[in-house]
Scaffold this active site. Structure first.
Site, PDB file in Angstrom:
ATOM      1  N   SER A  25      13.019  12.571  -2.767  1.00 19.67           N
ATOM      2  CA  SER A  25      12.131  12.048  -1.729  1.00 19.67           C
ATOM      3  C   SER A  25      11.241  13.153  -1.175  1.00 19.67           C
ATOM      4  CB  SER A  25      12.943  11.408  -0.599  1.00 19.67           C
ATOM      5  OG  SER A  25      13.882  12.316  -0.072  1.00 19.67           O
ATOM      6  N   ASN A 112      22.802  12.073   6.829  1.00 16.23           N
ATOM      7  CA  ASN A 112      22.574  10.718   7.342  1.00 16.23           C
ATOM      8  C   ASN A 112      22.123  10.721   8.798  1.00 16.23           C
ATOM      9  OD1 ASN A 112      23.425  10.056   4.829  1.00 16.23           O
ATOM     10  ND2 ASN A 112      25.379   9.124   5.453  1.00 16.23           N
ATOM     11  N   THR A 157     -17.144 -21.137  19.667  1.00  9.16           N
ATOM     12  CA  THR A 157     -15.844 -21.680  19.277  1.00  9.16           C
ATOM     13  C   THR A 157     -16.095 -22.390  17.951  1.00  9.16           C
ATOM     14  OG1 THR A 157     -16.138 -23.796  20.387  1.00  9.16           O
ATOM     15  CG2 THR A 157     -15.150 -22.054  21.706  1.00  9.16           C
ATOM     16  N   HIS A 158     -15.148 -22.308  17.052  1.00 11.85           N
ATOM     17  CA  HIS A 158     -15.336 -22.829  15.681  1.00 11.85           C
ATOM     18  C   HIS A 158     -16.538 -22.172  15.013  1.00 11.85           C
ATOM     19  CE1 HIS A 158     -12.639 -26.184  16.905  1.00 11.85           C
ATOM     20  NE2 HIS A 158     -13.269 -26.034  18.054  1.00 11.85           N
ATOM     21  N   SER A 279     -26.385   0.253  -1.161  1.00  8.17           N
ATOM     22  CA  SER A 279     -26.016  -0.374  -2.427  1.00  8.17           C
ATOM     23  C   SER A 279     -26.561   0.479  -3.564  1.00  8.17           C
ATOM     24  CB  SER A 279     -26.624  -1.776  -2.493  1.00  8.17           C
ATOM     25  OG  SER A 279     -26.766  -2.184  -3.842  1.00  8.17           O
ATOM     26  N   LYS A 285     -30.314  -2.822   0.872  1.00  7.85           N
ATOM     27  CA  LYS A 285     -29.036  -3.147   1.506  1.00  7.85           C
ATOM     28  C   LYS A 285     -28.553  -2.087   2.480  1.00  7.85           C
ATOM     29  CE  LYS A 285     -26.569  -6.146   0.884  1.00  7.85           C
ATOM     30  NZ  LYS A 285     -25.614  -6.420  -0.191  1.00  7.85           N
ATOM     31  N   ASN A 287     -24.900  -1.934   4.198  1.00  7.12           N
ATOM     32  CA  ASN A 287     -23.660  -2.700   4.189  1.00  7.12           C
ATOM     33  C   ASN A 287     -22.671  -2.248   5.265  1.00  7.12           C
ATOM     34  OD1 ASN A 287     -24.515  -4.221   2.001  1.00  7.12           O
ATOM     35  ND2 ASN A 287     -23.726  -2.734   0.531  1.00  7.12           N
ATOM     36  N   GLU A 292     -15.647  -3.831   7.116  1.00  7.28           N
ATOM     37  CA  GLU A 292     -15.050  -4.604   6.017  1.00  7.28           C
ATOM     38  C   GLU A 292     -13.732  -3.971   5.579  1.00  7.28           C
ATOM     39  OE1 GLU A 292     -18.136  -6.485   3.012  1.00  7.28           O
ATOM     40  OE2 GLU A 292     -18.724  -4.465   3.556  1.00  7.28           O
ATOM     41  N   TYR A 319      25.086   4.076   6.174  1.00  9.89           N
ATOM     42  CA  TYR A 319      23.931   4.527   5.400  1.00  9.89           C
ATOM     43  C   TYR A 319      24.006   4.018   3.964  1.00  9.89           C
ATOM     44  CZ  TYR A 319      20.486   7.460   3.065  1.00  9.89           C
ATOM     45  OH  TYR A 319      19.427   7.890   2.323  1.00  9.89           O
ATOM     46  N   GLN A 324      16.152   5.330   2.125  1.00  4.55           N
ATOM     47  CA  GLN A 324      15.145   6.353   1.815  1.00  4.55           C
ATOM     48  C   GLN A 324      13.757   5.715   1.637  1.00  4.55           C
ATOM     49  OE1 GLN A 324      16.174   9.776  -0.782  1.00  4.55           O
ATOM     50  NE2 GLN A 324      14.688   8.924  -2.187  1.00  4.55           N
ATOM     51  N   LYS A 327      10.423   5.565   4.711  1.00  2.00           N
ATOM     52  CA  LYS A 327       9.383   6.463   5.227  1.00  2.00           C
ATOM     53  C   LYS A 327       7.975   6.139   4.749  1.00  2.00           C
ATOM     54  CE  LYS A 327      12.969   9.733   5.261  1.00  2.00           C
ATOM     55  NZ  LYS A 327      13.728   8.693   4.519  1.00  2.00           N
TER      56      LYS A 327
END
Ligand code: ARG
Length: 472
Positions: A25, A112, A157-158, A279, A285, A287, A292, A319, A324, A327
């Protein structure tokens, strides 16, 4: 008898290269090194205080660990996968540096309780970094909100134009969301803040250790109460991941709004050139890759949470090596979240909100139709009847390809005798917003008070955090 294996006399054969690669690890847990060194120093000092180790040994251990800390920081420490993890690497180097004293450090300790302690210390630090980054984004949003108290836009709304708002009020909604995100980290910190050290492999130790002393020296509020729980539990990491996943899900909504708002169709915001991308084929463009990606990276953080939930599910106490796997998701989630918060703060802080475009959007779509209904209500008409009358007026406007405001007062009077000429002034968006002078509402006075409150809160916290340090 054998020196070919790190596990001492029980083994006569070194691990197969595949096993070594598979079980190591250190390639990722080396990030725990500063915290592992801190806990080993505290552990050694405690062993000295309690008479378990002689003071000269303790002094040699502390000196050696401090040197290792410098080597790790300088990038000169030679990590070895053959030594499995960060803990064994540091211990081996210590013994190389200070001889037998180094070999005494692991008295009254197991990996441990050691790994659980280093990981909790790391998490505490990461939580503080996340909270600071959340505040950083809130400050950037508040800066824009302060400049846009007078900017009106349609609220949706919506994703359909609904009622007028102040832009500052909408931005303050984002700040509220971030405040709750921060609150979740504050809450979980209390449960991360317990020290497993002294729990040993699972059943503590026969040595007369001082768990309270070590816990406090390491800045923990208290030792974990139960040794089996201390080495088994990872729900503190699950909570941290859950808080990251919720915060990130929330951020994705800000990201989405910036993407929508920066489209030509909306044109409510323009990202600065420094926080936008071009782009490779279409020269025109610009972007919104930053928002995003913030939206997109939500998937991996939710994945990090799910990954550890599944790892922990059904694990027997105490343990198990499965742990392990705790992490990497936590590292990934906190790194990603902090990065998203930082880059979003830059993008929002440097963006230009287009008050004229927002205003133009307000002029279409009969956004103040509710005002006309409220007008009738003020004259004693039941709300449902008023709603129907105004709805019919809107239908008429739509049929004519226009808006409620363009119909004119005579058409209103025709629709209901309670309408008078002054109804037209009720349709002004500014007036509509100011009439919502209610706690939590968009009227100027409410928004200014909310801004003051949020700024004061952030300012106070900024003062506090400048007194503390953080290292990840
Ligand atoms: N590398 C291990 C981990 O991250 C450290 C603890 C190993 N303990 C053990 N008994 N094998 O969980």
């Amino acid at each position: 008898m054998s020196t070919r294996t790190p596990w001492g006399g029980r083994f006569s054969e070194a691990p197969d290269a595949l096993v070594q690669r598979f079980t190591q690890s250190v390639s990722f847990d080396r990030r725990l090194a500063p915290f592992d060194i801190r806990q080993s120093i505290a552990h050694a000092r405690m062993l000295g205080r309690t008479g378990i180790l002689a003071q000269p040994d303790v002094d040699a251990i502390v000196r050696g660990l401090e040197q290792i800390g410098r080597e790790v920081e300088a990038g000169t420490f030679a990590w070895s996968e053959a030594l499995e993890d960060v803990h064994m690497n540091i211990e081996a180097r210590l013994t190389e540096l200070v001889g037998l004293a180094g070999a005494r450090l692991h008295t009254a300790r197991s990996r441990n309780d050691q790994v659980a302690t280093s990981f909790r210390l790391w998490c505490k630090d990461a939580v503080r970094a996340v909270m600071a980054a959340l505040d950083g984004l809130a400050v950037a949003i508040l800066g824009q909100a302060r400049s846009h108290v007078e900017t009106l836009l349609p609220g949706y709304t919506h994703l359909q134009r609904a009622q007028p708002l102040r832009l500052a009020h909408h931005l303050l909604a984002w700040v509220e969301m971030l405040e709750r995100d921060r609150g979740r980290f504050v809450d979980l910190l209390a449960r991360v803040d317990e020290c497993p050290l002294g729990s040993g492999a699972l059943a503590t130790t026969t040595h007369p250790i001082d768990r309270e002393g070590v816990a406090h020296e390491l800045g923990f509020s208290r030792p974990c109460r139960n040794s089996v729980d201390a080495v088994s539990s990872r729900d503190f990491a699950l909570e941290l991941l859950a808080a990251c996943a919720i915060a990130m899900t929330n951020l994705s909504r800000i990201g989405e709004e910036l993407v929508i708002w920066s489209s030509a169709e909306f044109g409510f915001v323009e990202l600065s050139d420094a926080f936008a991308t071009g782009s490779s084929i279409m020269p025109q463009k610009k972007n919104p890759d930053v928002p995003e990606l913030v939206r997109g990276k939500t998937g991996r953080i939710v994945g990090d949470l799910v990954s550890l939930l599944v790892t922990v599910k059904g694990l027997p106490f105490a343990y198990d090596r499965d742990l392990q796997e705790d992490k990497e998701p936590v590292f990934d989630a906190t790194d990603t979240l902090v990065a998203c918060l930082g880059v979003l703060a830059g993008a929002i802080g440097s963006a230009r909100f287009d008050a004229a475009r927002m205003r133009a959007a307000l002029e279409q779509g009969s956004v103040t139709a509710t005002e006309a209904a409220d007008y009738l209500v003020a004259k004693g008409v039941p709300f449902r009847e008023a709603h129907a009358v105004v709805g019919a007026l809107v239908a008429r406007a739509v049929a004519q390809g226009t808006d409620l405001t363009a119909l004119g007062a005579p058409v209103f009077r025709q629709a209901h005798p309670a309408f008078d000429d002054d109804v037209m002034s009720w349709l002004d968006p500014e007036r509509a917003v100011e009439r919502r002078d209610v706690l939590g509402g968009p009227a100027r006075g409410r928004v200014l008070a909310a801004l003051d409150e949020a700024e004061a809160r952030l300012h106070e916290r900024g003062d506090e955090s400048s007194c503390t340090t953080s290292s990840t």
